[in-house]
Design an enzyme around this catalytic site. Structure first.
Site, PDB file in Angstrom:
ATOM      1  CD  GLU A  15      -2.749  -1.403   2.306  1.00 53.98           C
ATOM      2  OE1 GLU A  15      -3.838  -0.861   2.516  1.00 53.98           O
ATOM      3  OE2 GLU A  15      -2.211  -2.172   3.101  1.00 53.98           O
ATOM      4  CE1 TYR A 247      -7.196   3.345  -1.554  1.00 58.89           C
ATOM      5  CE2 TYR A 247      -6.660   1.092  -2.170  1.00 58.89           C
ATOM      6  CZ  TYR A 247      -6.911   2.040  -1.202  1.00 58.89           C
ATOM      7  OH  TYR A 247      -6.884   1.691   0.107  1.00 58.89           O
ATOM      8  NE  ARG A 286     -12.660   1.701   6.971  1.00 59.27           N
ATOM      9  CZ  ARG A 286     -11.736   1.458   6.037  1.00 59.27           C
ATOM     10  NH1 ARG A 286     -10.968   2.413   5.584  1.00 59.27           N
ATOM     11  NH2 ARG A 286     -11.576   0.237   5.570  1.00 59.27           N
ATOM     12  CD  GLU A 302     -10.436  -4.899   6.590  1.00 57.79           C
ATOM     13  OE1 GLU A 302      -9.288  -5.250   6.853  1.00 57.79           O
ATOM     14  OE2 GLU A 302     -10.741  -4.276   5.563  1.00 57.79           O
ATOM     15  N   GLY A 308      -7.296   4.453   5.441  1.00 56.48           N
ATOM     16  CA  GLY A 308      -7.023   5.412   4.372  1.00 56.48           C
ATOM     17  C   GLY A 308      -7.341   6.827   4.833  1.00 56.48           C
TER      18      GLY A 308
HETATM   19  N1  LIG Z   1     -17.052 -12.725   3.678  1.00 55.76           N
HETATM   20  C1  LIG Z   1     -17.278 -11.818   2.739  1.00 55.76           C
HETATM   21  N2  LIG Z   1     -18.473 -11.775   2.095  1.00 55.76           N
HETATM   22  C2  LIG Z   1     -18.708 -10.852   1.136  1.00 55.76           C
HETATM   23  N3  LIG Z   1     -17.807  -9.935   0.720  1.00 55.76           N
HETATM   24  C3  LIG Z   1     -16.596  -9.935   1.307  1.00 55.76           C
HETATM   25  C4  LIG Z   1     -16.271 -10.861   2.337  1.00 55.76           C
HETATM   26  N4  LIG Z   1     -15.016 -10.623   2.727  1.00 55.76           N
HETATM   27  C5  LIG Z   1     -14.559  -9.606   1.968  1.00 55.76           C
HETATM   28  N5  LIG Z   1     -15.495  -9.185   1.108  1.00 55.76           N
HETATM   29  C6  LIG Z   1     -15.310  -8.124   0.083  1.00 55.76           C
HETATM   30  O1  LIG Z   1     -13.932  -7.979  -0.197  1.00 55.76           O
HETATM   31  C7  LIG Z   1     -13.426  -6.690   0.168  1.00 55.76           C
HETATM   32  C8  LIG Z   1     -12.027  -6.790   0.756  1.00 55.76           C
HETATM   33  O2  LIG Z   1     -12.029  -7.611   1.909  1.00 55.76           O
HETATM   34  P1  LIG Z   1     -11.382  -7.127   3.287  1.00 55.76           P
HETATM   35  O3  LIG Z   1     -11.975  -5.843   3.678  1.00 55.76           O
HETATM   36  O4  LIG Z   1     -11.489  -8.225   4.265  1.00 55.76           O
HETATM   37  O5  LIG Z   1      -9.864  -6.953   2.879  1.00 55.76           O
HETATM   38  P2  LIG Z   1      -8.734  -5.844   2.998  1.00 55.76           P
HETATM   39  O6  LIG Z   1      -7.874  -5.996   1.817  1.00 55.76           O
HETATM   40  O7  LIG Z   1      -8.038  -6.025   4.270  1.00 55.76           O
HETATM   41  O8  LIG Z   1      -9.375  -4.442   2.952  1.00 55.76           O
HETATM   42  P3  LIG Z   1      -8.771  -3.062   3.526  1.00 55.76           P
HETATM   43  O9  LIG Z   1      -8.095  -2.391   2.408  1.00 55.76           O
HETATM   44  O10 LIG Z   1     -10.006  -2.361   3.921  1.00 55.76           O
HETATM   45  O11 LIG Z   1      -7.823  -3.338   4.625  1.00 55.76           O
HETATM   46  C9  LIG Z   1     -14.482  -6.168   1.137  1.00 55.76           C
HETATM   47  O12 LIG Z   1     -14.503  -4.783   1.145  1.00 55.76           O
HETATM   48  C10 LIG Z   1     -15.762  -6.775   0.545  1.00 55.76           C
HETATM   49  O13 LIG Z   1     -16.159  -6.095  -0.630  1.00 55.76           O
HETATM   50 MG   LIG Z   2     -11.550  -3.885   3.855  1.00 54.65          MG
END
Ligand SMILES: Nc1ncnc2c1ncn2[C@@H]1O[C@H](COP(=O)(O)OP(=O)(O)OP(=O)(O)O)[C@@H](O)[C@H]1O
Ligand SMILES: [Mg+2]
Length: 343
Positions: A15, A247, A286, A302, A308
């Site tokens: 990131e 993004y 958040r 999460e 961000g």
């Molecule tokens: N169990 C689930 N059911 C439905 N959609 C999901 C699920 N888990 C994740 N998603 C989708 O995938 C996206 C990314 O997942 P997640 O937020 O867990 O990952 P991240 O990469 O850590 O995100 P961030 O950048 O917010 O840290 C979520 O915003 C959502 O759109």
């Molecule tokens: Mg996320």
């Protein structure tokens, strides 16, 4: 006397670019009549430079080539305690995961955001689940896959995932962020491909049942008495809110407040504050939820301990909608860091 603040950006994480945009936004919004600001950029290779050039160059990445405005060995700004507070405007590994936090703590400089334990815990999706399930927080069903287990018992593992979760599933590296390495699988072939993709980023993978859900996010701020802003909602442009949707894709929309009745907004906000406290968050975080489109049930997804911070990011926008302007938010984050003082 004016507080001296180091704003850190970049770093070795996937990131890196997002961090530059977040930091540029913090620098444009911080009240610079109140602070003496030192700007520190960390390259993808992990080299630290103090940067004296323009905010635009930070945002675009040109700062790395701007040798006239770069000073080497900027880690010494921290080691020599030349600042009172560090604001690591860095997302993901080596920024949000407790490592920078540990460095600041070791040196003895207060820093913005949660401490070492909480940062590391929230960075790790598997361990966040392990902790929260002890407190009855509702989460999507899941199976944990390690690299070792995958190579050793692939077939058994596939059967376990299919019988426990069925399809569709989300496959996520336990330690990642910004959807990097995350895929959605609709069948076994995609599951295997997804696991192999995720294993490029981590040796521990979370496989999770896919919910048909809306995405609700809550900005929380504070140490011992955390407050929540009004919850917001993300309307993703694509099948899920992946890196591009986040993004690059203008079509993903933020809805503030989320399209929920007042009682539900309040309920989600309170749940976010509870989770924040359970995970020992301090300063800010958040807290993100998935809300079942049919039943309205709210599942924890999460926590982002350094969410961000760009001009269009949810965290500052939610506070703005709750009456806290961006510069004031930065002031409060710095005050909270000083108040906590590494304890
Ligand atoms: N169990 C689930 N059911 C439905 N959609 C999901 C699920 N888990 C994740 N998603 C989708 O995938 C996206 C990314 O997942 P997640 O937020 O867990 O990952 P991240 O990469 O850590 O995100 P961030 O950048 O917010 O840290 C979520 O915003 C959502 O759109
Ligand atoms: Mg996320």
């Amino acid at each position: 006397m004016m507080n001296k603040i180091a704003i850190l950006f970049g770093g070795k994480s996937t990131e890196h670019e997002v961090s530059r945009v977040s930091a540029a936004s913090v620098l444009r919004n911080i009240d610079d009549s109140k602070y003496e600001i030192r700007v520190v950029g960390i390259t993808r290779e992990g080299n630290w430079y103090e940067y004296l050039g323009s905010i635009d160059n930070i945002e675009s990445g040109l700062w790395e080539k701007d040798n006239e405005n770069k000073k080497e060995n900027a880690q010494n700004i921290l080691f020599n305690k030349e600042v009172d507070v560090v604001f690591p405007v860095m997302h993901g590994l080596y920024g949000e995961d407790g490592t920078i936090q540990g460095l600041c703590k070791l040196i003895g400089i207060p820093f913005v955001g949660p401490g070492v334990l909480s940062s590391a815990l929230c960075m790790d999706k598997v361990y966040t689940k392990y902790v929260l399930e002890n407190f009855g927080i509702k989460q999507a069903n899941y199976v944990v896959v390690t690299e070792y287990n995958y190579n050793k018992n692939k077939d058994k593992l596939m059967q376990e995932i299919e019988s426990k979760l069925g399809y569709d599933v989300f496959i996520k590296p336990s330690n990642s962020g910004s959807s990097v390495g995350i895929t959605k699988a609709h069948n076994r072939e995609e599951l295997i491909r997804g696991l192999e993709e995720a294993l490029k980023y981590d040796r521990k993978i979370l496989v999770e049942e896919a919910l048909n859900a809306r995405e609700i996010e809550v900005a929380v701020l504070g140490n011992d008495e955390p407050q929540g802003a009004v919850p917001g909602e993300i309307i993703p442009a694509k099948e899920f809110y992946d890196f591009e949707a986040k993004y690059q894709d203008e079509a993903s929309k933020l809805l503030i407040p989320a399209n929920l009745v007042d009682e539900k907004l309040q309920e989600v906000k309170e749940l976010a504050i509870k989770i924040y406290t359970l995970l020992d968050c301090q300063g800010m975080s958040r807290v993100d939820f998935l809300m079942d489109k049919e039943t309205g049930e709210v599942y924890f997804n999460e926590v982002n301990t350094l969410p961000g911070f760009t001009q269009i990011s949810m965290y500052p926008k939610l506070w703005e909608a709750s009456g806290k302007k961006y510069p004031q938010l930065i002031d409060e984050l710095i005050e909270l860091a000083i108040e906590r003082n590494n304890k």
